[in-house]
Scaffold this motif. Structure first.
Motif, PDB file in Angstrom:
ATOM      1  N   GLU A   1       0.826  -1.209   0.000  1.00  0.00           N
ATOM      2  CA  GLU A   1       0.000   0.000   0.000  1.00  0.00           C
ATOM      3  C   GLU A   1       0.859   1.257   0.000  1.00  0.00           C
ATOM      4  OE1 GLU A   1      -3.569   2.494   0.668  1.00  0.00           O
ATOM      5  OE2 GLU A   1      -3.084   0.617  -0.360  1.00  0.00           O
ATOM      6  N   LEU A   2       1.893   1.282   0.820  1.00  0.00           N
ATOM      7  CA  LEU A   2       2.751   2.457   0.892  1.00  0.00           C
ATOM      8  C   LEU A   2       3.571   2.628  -0.388  1.00  0.00           C
ATOM      9  CD1 LEU A   2       4.004   2.437   4.592  1.00  0.00           C
ATOM     10  CD2 LEU A   2       2.049   3.614   3.591  1.00  0.00           C
ATOM     11  N   GLU A   3       3.982   1.522  -0.967  1.00  0.00           N
ATOM     12  CA  GLU A   3       4.671   1.613  -2.261  1.00  0.00           C
ATOM     13  C   GLU A   3       3.748   2.234  -3.303  1.00  0.00           C
ATOM     14  OE1 GLU A   3       5.838  -2.422  -2.940  1.00  0.00           O
ATOM     15  OE2 GLU A   3       7.881  -2.094  -2.178  1.00  0.00           O
ATOM     16  N   ARG A   4       2.497   1.788  -3.313  1.00  0.00           N
ATOM     17  CA  ARG A   4       1.523   2.318  -4.272  1.00  0.00           C
ATOM     18  C   ARG A   4       1.300   3.809  -4.064  1.00  0.00           C
ATOM     19  NH1 ARG A   4      -3.783   3.407  -4.628  1.00  0.00           N
ATOM     20  NH2 ARG A   4      -4.230   2.836  -2.465  1.00  0.00           N
ATOM     21  N   ARG A   5       1.395   4.250  -2.834  1.00  0.00           N
ATOM     22  CA  ARG A   5       1.168   5.664  -2.523  1.00  0.00           C
ATOM     23  C   ARG A   5       2.432   6.519  -2.637  1.00  0.00           C
ATOM     24  NH1 ARG A   5      -3.753   6.963  -0.471  1.00  0.00           N
ATOM     25  NH2 ARG A   5      -5.140   5.214   0.063  1.00  0.00           N
TER      26      ARG A   5
END
Length: 372
Positions: free
Chosen positions: A158-162
């Protein structure tokens, strides 16, 4: 090595952030490192023999039991006087941002631990419109850190995507003496299940972000008794919804160890967990877990092996999963054995070794070898 830990939550408030900070402080102190903890009030001078400095705190209107620490010049002065080799930001939001500024002023590395889904938290209090702004703030804050440690692989993705840079996995340990099948108490079970009912238990904060209202879906499953361990603003409503359930209130120490180990099925309802230490403690106690298929539980629960997963917020699926385990003692027994094995090796010693490895990677050279 000298480590400043800036935390958004600390004792006497008990939650996942506080628990992690306490265990890390204990581990660092036991290894001969020096720690300064910066935390919101109320005042506390020391923990595990290490210094604690508090800052003013503001209670949130929608969540009175949680307080935001306010960064001050005095806080930055305390960090400067301590002279840390590294600054550890525990679930940074507001106070952590001040800690990051202090690290930059001292030109020392800052490690940020992403532990609280703040955006998911505020959605449960009717503030979902603010989620995009919260994410922008968190992304900006973590982008300034030298490294962000993430407790689970779903959150890492999720953090990579953001667009959050410089990420690494760092899970949580569990005290396998405190949470152990050996604490199962037949006398306690006799009191909670006088007719030999299957004990289905929830352990955690009784607050909106944990979705304890979903426990109402478990009422009336034949041959079961629901046990609710914890307190919080939702307790009154839950007692009205579940008049036949056993409410124990907040419990710690040996009482908590016995309660968890004496359950037959461990239920978690919150779908915004970055890790979910409660689930790991249930597994360590040898109890099959039913949890939402989201966030941290995805790394902990293997469906059909040590528990079952249900679609987040789906009360029918939750009830079906619990009923399936409640009605099959052989399956529960097999899952119980697998539950304990699934968290074997997740000691806080090992987890702290990993943390020191992350510190060493940032410190480099001689400091790195001394930190490890």
């Amino acid at each position: 090595m000298k480590v400043t830990i800036v935390t958004e939550s600390f004792l006497p408030r008990v939650n996942g952030v506080t628990n992690s900070v306490c265990r890390v402080t204990e581990q660092l102190a036991a290894r001969g490192h020096e720690v300064l903890v910066i935390a919101p009030a109320p005042d506390r001078d020391r923990y595990a023999g290490q210094a604690v400095r508090t800052v003013p705190a503001l209670a949130l209107p929608c969540y009175r039991s949680f307080a935001l620490g306010v960064p001050t010049g005095r806080m930055r002065a305390a960090v400067r006087d301590f002279g840390p080799d590294i600054v550890h930001l525990a679930s940074p939001v507001v106070l952590g941002a001040g800690g990051l500024t202090a690290a930059r002023e001292l030109d020392v590395p800052a490690v940020a631990v992403f532990q609280t889904d703040v955006a998911g938290f505020i959605r449960q209090y009717g503030l979902g419109a603010a989620s995009p702004a919260v994410w922008r703030w968190l992304r900006r804050l973590h982008a300034r850190a030298d490294l962000t440690l993430v407790p689970s692989s779903p959150l890492l993705a999720e953090l990579e995507r953001r667009g959050v840079p410089r990420l690494a996995l760092w899970a949580r340990g569990v005290d396998q003496e405190r949470f152990n099948p050996g604490h199962r108490s037949e006398s306690l079970r006799a009191r909670l299940a006088p007719a030999g009912e299957v004990l289905v238990g929830y352990v955690g904060r009784l607050a909106a972000e944990k979705r304890p209202r979903m426990l109402a879906a478990l009422a009336g499953i034949p041959g079961t008794r629901l046990v609710v361990v914890g307190d919080g603003p939702e307790e009154g409503r839950l007692r009205r919804m579940l008049p036949d359930a056993a409410f124990t209130g907040f419990r710690t120490g040996q009482e908590l160890s016995e309660l968890v180990a004496s359950l037959d099925v461990f239920v978690h309802t919150g779908a915004d967990e970055t890790f979910c230490q409660a689930v790991q403690e249930g597994l360590a106690s040898g109890v099959p877990v039913v949890a939402p298929a989201a966030g941290g539980p995805l790394d902990l629960v293997r469906p059909g092996h040590n528990g079952l997963l249900f679609t987040p917020d789906d009360e029918a699926e939750l009830r079906t999963a619990v009923a399936a385990l409640a009605g099959d003692p052989l399956l529960r027994r097999l899952m119980s054995l697998n539950a304990r094995r699934s968290v074997r090796g997740r000691s806080w010693d090992m987890i702290c070794d990993q943390l020191l490895g992350h510190y060493a990677g940032l410190l480099g050279g001689t400091a790195a070898s001394e930190a490890a």
